[in-house]
Design an enzyme around this catalytic site. Structure first.
Site, short mmCIF file in Angstrom:
data_model
loop_
_atom_site.label_atom_id
_atom_site.label_comp_id
_atom_site.label_asym_id
_atom_site.label_seq_id
_atom_site.Cartn_x
_atom_site.Cartn_y
_atom_site.Cartn_z
N CYS A 107 7.40 4.03 5.96
CA CYS A 107 6.50 3.85 4.81
C CYS A 107 7.23 3.31 3.59
CB CYS A 107 5.81 5.16 4.46
SG CYS A 107 6.91 6.45 3.81
N CYS A 161 0.84 -1.20 0.00
CA CYS A 161 0.00 0.00 0.00
C CYS A 161 0.87 1.25 0.00
CB CYS A 161 -0.92 -0.02 1.21
SG CYS A 161 -2.13 1.34 1.25
N CYS A 162 1.86 1.28 0.89
CA CYS A 162 2.76 2.43 0.94
C CYS A 162 3.56 2.57 -0.36
CB CYS A 162 3.73 2.29 2.12
SG CYS A 162 3.00 2.61 3.74
N CYS A 166 -1.31 8.26 7.57
CA CYS A 166 -2.60 7.91 6.97
C CYS A 166 -3.59 7.46 8.05
CB CYS A 166 -2.41 6.79 5.95
SG CYS A 166 -1.50 7.29 4.47
N CYS A 203 -3.49 3.80 9.54
CA CYS A 203 -2.23 3.36 10.13
C CYS A 203 -1.69 4.33 11.18
CB CYS A 203 -1.20 3.12 9.03
SG CYS A 203 -1.74 1.93 7.79
#
Length: 238
Positions: free
Chosen positions: A228, A121-122, A202, A205
């Site tokens: 990240c 995702c990062c 985010c 997280c």
């Protein structure tokens, strides 16, 4: 002066020797003037300590490009804080970087990748957009500090990352230095600090720091993850 024909490693060595202990403004000005005129950017999360780096940059040159990784998961308070700092510091070149729409549709159509694979995702939402934005840049600066601990505890002021220099103008500051700048310069605070958030990323997280925890312990809580990925790039990365 830095020999512009020297290797990146040699440039970093010379700059570290001359800039260790220097004020953030001096570091930023040195990189902008001697290494990367017109090819230098500052990457900011517009998080709880970001005003210190951005104020230092603005005192040197408010037209330096500022890059915000807008993942689509930022807190509304962070976006409001960005707007407030842009106005207050008179920043004229702030650009938001977004994940590629096709990439996102293919890899995260349900927008739940953060739970199943936070590294992926990062990478999609932060690493790849930053790689694209830094293409052609000679150097970029960020707001990391040694007192954040972990992998950050020994960061130099200037380091080599792939084909460019990465600059950590605030590396040597301690919490008292950061607080002193906020107080003496009357810098606005991130609105989420009053809610117990000391490090803001985010939404999925980020959590409040608990008593006795370190500054960044509220990030990726319960996951085997502390960064990240934009500060863990390989030799051919950005």
């Amino acid at each position: 002066m830095v020999d512009l024909d020297a290797s990146l490693t040699e440039k970093a060595r010379i700059l570290n020797a001359s800039l260790e202990g220097a004020a953030p403004e001096v570091v930023i000005d040195a990189i902008r003037e001697t290494v990367a005129p017109g090819r230098f950017a500052v990457v900011s999360s517009f998080g709880t300590e970001s005003a210190v780096l951005l104020d230092a940059m603005a005192r040197v040159d408010g037209t330096i490009e500022v890059l915000l990784l807008d993942t689509g998961w930022l807190f509304p308070e962070t976006l409001d804080y960005r707007d407030r700092l842009v106005d207050r510091l008179r920043l004229t070149n702030v650009r938001s970087l977004h994940p590629d729409a096709a990439d996102q549709a293919e890899r995260d159509p349900e927008e739940f990748l953060w739970a199943s694979d936070p590294d992926a995702c990062c990478h999609m939402r932060k690493v790849r957009p930053l790689e694209r934005a830094l293409d052609g840049m000679a150097a970029w600066a960020n707001g990391r500090k040694r007192y954040h601990g972990g992998q950050r505890s020994r960061i130099p002021v200037v380091e080599v990352e792939g084909p460019r220099l990465k600059v950590n103008p605030l590396a040597a500051l301690d919490p008292k230095d950061v607080e002193q700048r906020f107080e003496s310069l009357n810098l606005p605070r991130h609105p989420m600090q009053d809610k117990g958030y000391d490090s803001v990323g985010c939404i999925p997280c980020t959590s409040r720091r608990r008593p006795g925890e370190e500054v960044r312990d509220g990030r990726w809580r319960g996951m085997a993850k502390t960064e990240c990925g934009i500060h863990m790039l390989g030799p051919v990365g950005c």
